[in-house]
Design an enzyme around this catalytic site. Structure first.
Site, PDB file in Angstrom:
ATOM      1  N   TYR A 862      -1.196  -5.666  -7.008  1.00  0.00           N
ATOM      2  CA  TYR A 862       0.134  -5.920  -7.389  1.00  0.00           C
ATOM      3  C   TYR A 862      -0.121  -6.688  -8.872  1.00  0.00           C
ATOM      4  O   TYR A 862       0.942  -6.673  -9.639  1.00  0.00           O
ATOM      5  CB  TYR A 862       0.841  -6.739  -6.406  1.00  0.00           C
ATOM      6  CG  TYR A 862       1.215  -5.968  -5.384  1.00  0.00           C
ATOM      7  CD1 TYR A 862       1.792  -4.607  -5.207  1.00  0.00           C
ATOM      8  CD2 TYR A 862       0.814  -6.296  -3.871  1.00  0.00           C
ATOM      9  CE1 TYR A 862       1.988  -3.747  -4.165  1.00  0.00           C
ATOM     10  CE2 TYR A 862       0.950  -5.470  -2.742  1.00  0.00           C
ATOM     11  CZ  TYR A 862       1.696  -4.285  -3.071  1.00  0.00           C
ATOM     12  OH  TYR A 862       1.841  -3.722  -1.884  1.00  0.00           O
ATOM     13  N   ILE A 863      -0.886  -7.802  -8.855  1.00  0.00           N
ATOM     14  CA  ILE A 863      -1.053  -8.474 -10.136  1.00  0.00           C
ATOM     15  C   ILE A 863      -2.159  -7.808 -11.217  1.00  0.00           C
ATOM     16  O   ILE A 863      -3.150  -7.041 -10.972  1.00  0.00           O
ATOM     17  CB  ILE A 863      -1.695  -9.899  -9.869  1.00  0.00           C
ATOM     18  CG1 ILE A 863      -0.953 -10.729  -9.066  1.00  0.00           C
ATOM     19  CG2 ILE A 863      -2.246 -10.645 -11.071  1.00  0.00           C
ATOM     20  CD1 ILE A 863      -1.665 -12.002  -8.381  1.00  0.00           C
TER      21      ILE A 863
END
Length: 904
Positions: A862-863
């Site tokens: 996600y990052i």
């Protein structure tokens, strides 16, 4: 306007009205206080689900059954579903017709009137986000304020980016006029069409920004291309007197420096993924080797001879008797025995030593321990093999697999990921999988479809077999595929994570999240407006987007109507949501991988009101909350803001945007360990603010115990060093005080004795291993082995240490070690030990705080990995501290493409 028609949704027992009447709207307003406004978006509960001794979650009073109690559903199987997660690859390249079809199984609800005892997750702790626990401001308020500030920055950034694009577009138009003054007399829609035309000629799909509230539909390909570094920028003036490079020179440079595909804007624009593709197919697992004749399963105490096919299934179970998590699971055992019995029926069951038939009918009478003992002995033997023999076996295996490890993709050598066909075994699954324990059958070549270039040589199947089909699908990135028998899911052989194709896929994913930056403010403005829409479909869609954006709920059904069977936002049912006025919502359902999702959240008052409306009578258990919304319709609506925008992009955007804002404000100092802890604290805050979490790992407590033992071991060394200092200078006790030399409260004399014994044993093991290794080398070099006497002499070191510890324990004193020991040297050693303890305590606290949030998932999926690279370069921390070797290869594009000033 609604993007989904009534026909898109299967007929439910009860259905929401098409429009929201004013009378119904006002009636709902009267049911709860509307004054005040709660800033939503923070989970009130975070982390693992634990037993709540206090009873049950309060029942909703506004769900359409004011005086009744809703039926329990989560424990009786209702709504349980599972999305196969055996492959983490994206389905974008998988043919739609090959996606798994499933059917929902309805189970009868329990008729019990008593509410079920629920389980509750612990609250977020202040230490998890680096806050002081004694603060006067409630933690929830702090988190809500921080999230609100981050969202405000996102709104400003989006407006600024669109204004900049509008300015650039105006400048281009002034330089290249394409419309006459007559355009001013044309209707607005005609103007837009005429203005869009030149953009298409320039290979751009970007449209002019307008003041309308309608969603924008624009791409940022030109912007992306501009933001990337150009490999060879155009030079002004005279050309440099440099000899022209040959193709061989270019290829040589590429081999030396690596192919920097992320700097080539021409890659990844079309749907055609490759032009030429060559590979050698797949590696099949070895055939089953029957057990030795003396190793047999027992039935009712009698050793039984089985057909090889049945014996293999028994072997699957017997070999995993050490996996108590599975063999103590009743569902696992039930499914296994059902499949085992089916094979037994086909093969004639078994016979005893006299040849008499033994019919196996009861699982309780089966004894698989002889199989396990045999398997365990084999494992022990393999571990005990000499290093040279292990190396030879590995080399032989690598030699066999070498031709399958790489393929030629458009003339470039690319590593293949999972080229091995899965061996048969017992299916385990994730979460509360209803099919756990079933037999995964052996995959035959006749089940496998090969994808390869038309001009390439098709790999030969094993002798006596043939492939199911040969394809030349240039839009797919798979090399081979087959269908497994458990869930009917298709398995794909793909390229490795560090290949160009996989890297491009990751790059595209994060660039799409970056593109969302430009539109997030309009999306939020629009869904907040539509929360009060008169059209039920619009109100449901706005509420769903709100929940997806604010609480990271998965959309559900994201892979198409023919495959989806897991519960997500769009497929939530009546029983999955509990409402507690004025603004608290409790989610409780089985989500992805059949893992329970439980969360308590505060929501906007209008959202709470909408959910109450969506649960209004005559709806009840089994009825859908969002009955006028489909995932396909939701994603179609989101796509009107920007191409390719789906619900899942919000998770990536929110995590990356939040991390980027935290990094901009961060000032990390101290040791490398402290800086890593700062990064993890930011990652942890992202996981909490974006509502990503996990259950505590089963082995966490054991890991923490071992870590504490290591810390206590260092404290023991400190104490022992201080005792040596006293032996050299007894006056130090008066000078430094008795407390300085006292034993730490965390360790006892009994613990010390156990620790000393472990240290002595550790030395003995090391001496044994070194002795054996040296003997192996001697044999390999044609020399004689050392005698056992040599080993005994070496072990004297451990014996001496053991005797020293006994003497110290008896006298209470420790004699200085080493030549020329002085108080100054011992003080230096003590300082080093204190530093080591501080580092390990930091790591321990970090690990404890990370137990309830999915930092690995957040960091990898996600990052944006470029943000981790920015932290690494900005604060001078080796990237190895964040990414393993495999991840460094996977994210090579991120590591090489940005510096410390890059912004998401």
């Amino acid at each position: 306007m609604s993007d989904s028609s009534d026909d898109d949704k299967p007929l439910a027992q009860a259905r929401s009205h098409e429009r929201v009447s004013k009378a119904a709207d006002k009636a709902l307003d009267k049911m709860a206080p509307s004054k005040g406004h709660t800033k939503p978006g923070i989970s009130l509960a975070n982390g693992p689900v634990t037993q709540n001794p206090g009873g049950s979650v309060a029942r909703p009073t506004t769900n359409g059954h004011t005086n009744g109690k809703r039926k329990a559903s989560m424990t009786n199987g209702r709504g349980k579903s599972y999305k196969d997660a055996s492959s983490s690859e994206s389905d974008s390249d998988i043919p739609l017709t090959k996606r798994r079809k499933t059917s929902k199984v309805n189970h009868e609800s329990s008729d019990e009137d008593q509410p079920l005892a629920r389980t509750m997750p612990p609250k977020v702790t202040a230490s998890q986000i680096g806050e002081e626990s004694d603060s006067d401001v409630p933690l929830g308020q702090k988190l809500q304020k921080e999230k609100a500030a981050i969202e405000k920055k996102a709104e400003k950034t989006a407006k600024a980016m669109r204004a900049e694009e509008k300015k650039e577009a105006t400048t281009k138009k002034s330089k290249h006029p394409v419309a006459s003054d007559e355009d001013d007399d044309k209707p607005l829609i005609v103007k837009r069409k005429s203005k869009a035309a030149p953009a298409r000629k320039m290979n751009s799909t970007k449209k002019e920004e307008s003041d309308s509230d309608e969603p924008l539909n624009k791409k940022a390909q030109a912007k992306k291309a501009k933001s990337r570094a150009v490999v060879t920028p155009a030079k002004k003036g005279k050309k440099a007197a440099k000899p022209e490079q040959t193709q061989e020179d270019i290829e040589a440079e590429e081999e030396e420096d690596g192919y920097r595909w992320w700097e080539d804007p021409s890659k990844g624009d079309g749907t055609k993924k490759w032009t030429t593709l060559e590979h050698n197919g797949v590696v099949f697992p070895p055939d089953y080797e029957p057990l030795p004749k003396h190793v047999k399963m027992k039935y009712d105490g009698v050793p039984v001879t089985l057909d090889p096919e049945a014996e293999e299934v028994a072997y699957f179970y017997g070999s995993m008797l050490n996996s108590t998590h599975n063999i103590e699971n009743p569902v696992f055992n039930k499914n296994f025995f059902a499949d085992f019995k089916e094979v037994l029926d086909q093969t004639g069951h078994g016979t005893d030593r006299n040849g008499n038939k033994v019919k196996i009918t009861k699982f309780e009478k089966c004894d698989f321990s002889p199989i396990y003992e045999h398997v365990d002995a084999e494992r022990t033997m393999k571990k005990a093999l000499p290093a040279a023999e292990k190396k030879a076996l590995k080399a032989k295996k690598d030699e066999v697999e070498a031709p399958f490890m790489y393929c030629m993709w458009d003339g470039r050598k690319q590593k293949v990921g999972n080229f091995r066909v899965e061996p048969p075994s017992l299916f385990r699954g994730r979460g509360e999988h209803p099919k756990t324990g079933k037999v995964k059958k052996r995959v035959q070549p006749e089940q496998i479809t090969i994808n390869i270039g038309k001009e390439a040589t098709v790999p030969a199947p094993p002798e006596g077999h043939r492939w199911k089909e040969i394809k030349h699908d240039q839009e797919g990135t798979w090399l081979a595929m087959w269908q497994e028998n458990i869930n009917g899911a298709y398995k794909y052989v793909m390229l490795a994570a560090n290949s160009d194709v996989k890297g491009q896929s990751d790059h595209k994913k994060f660039e799409k999240a970056r593109e969302l930056k430009k539109h997030i403010d309009k999306i939020r403005k629009d869904y907040n407006r539509d929360l009060k829409s008169d059209m039920m479909a619009d109100r449901q869609r706005a509420t769903a987007v709100y929940l997806i954006d604010q609480f990271a709920l998965r959309a559900g059904n994201e892979k198409g109507e023919d495959e989806a069977d897991t519960v997500g936002c769009c497929s939530l049912k009546f029983e999955h949501i509990t409402l507690q006025p004025p603004d608290k919502v409790i989610f409780d359902f089985l989500g992805k991988d059949s893992i329970r999702f439980y969360d308590e959240v505060t929501v906007d008052r209008q959202v709470f009101k909408n959910l109450r409306l969506f649960k209004k009578e005559p709806k009840g258990d089994g009825d859908e909350i969002f009955d006028r919304l489909t995932t396909a319709g939701l994603n179609k609506y989101l796509g009107s803001y920007m191409p390719g925008l789906t619900a899942k992009v919000f998770r990536t955007y929110n995590a990356s945007w939040t991390m980027s804002k935290l990094l901009q404000e961060m000032k990390s100092t101290g040791t490398v360990a402290e800086k890593v802890a700062d990064y993890n604290a930011a990652n942890r805050k992202v996981a909490i603010l974006c509502n990503h979490k996990r259950t505590v790992a089963a082995g966490h407590a054991g890991q923490m115990e071992k870590l504490q033992d290591r810390i206590n071991g260092i404290r023991y060394q400190q104490w022992r060093t201080k005792q040596m200092m006293l032996s050299l200078d007894p006056k130090l006790k008066k000078k430094k005080g008795a407390e300085f030399f006292a034993l730490s409260k965390d360790i006892s004399h009994e613990w010390i004795k156990e620790h000393q014994a472990a240290l002595v044993e550790e030395i003995r093991v090391k001496i044994h291993k070194k002795f054996e290794k040296e003997n192996e080398k001697r044999v390999a070099d044609g020399e004689k082995e050392m005698k056992a006497k040599e080993l005994d002499e070496r072990l004297e070191v451990a014996d001496e240490l053991e005797a020293k510890y006994k003497a110290e324990n008896k006298s209470g004193k420790a004699q200085p070690e080493g030549k020329g020991a002085t108080v100054e040297k011992l003080e230096q050693k003590l300082d080093s030990l204190i530093t080591r303890e501080a580092t390990m305590k930091t790591q321990s606290e970090d690990k404890e705080n990370n137990k309830e949030v999915a930092l690995g998932t957040s960091k990898i999926n996600y990052i944006d990995p470029r943000l981790t690279v920015v932290f690494s370069k900005k604060f001078d921390v080796p990237i190895e501290k964040f990414f393993s070797k495999t991840l460094r290869e996977k994210f090579e594009w991120a590591i090489k493409s940005v510096d410390e000033n890059w912004e998401f």
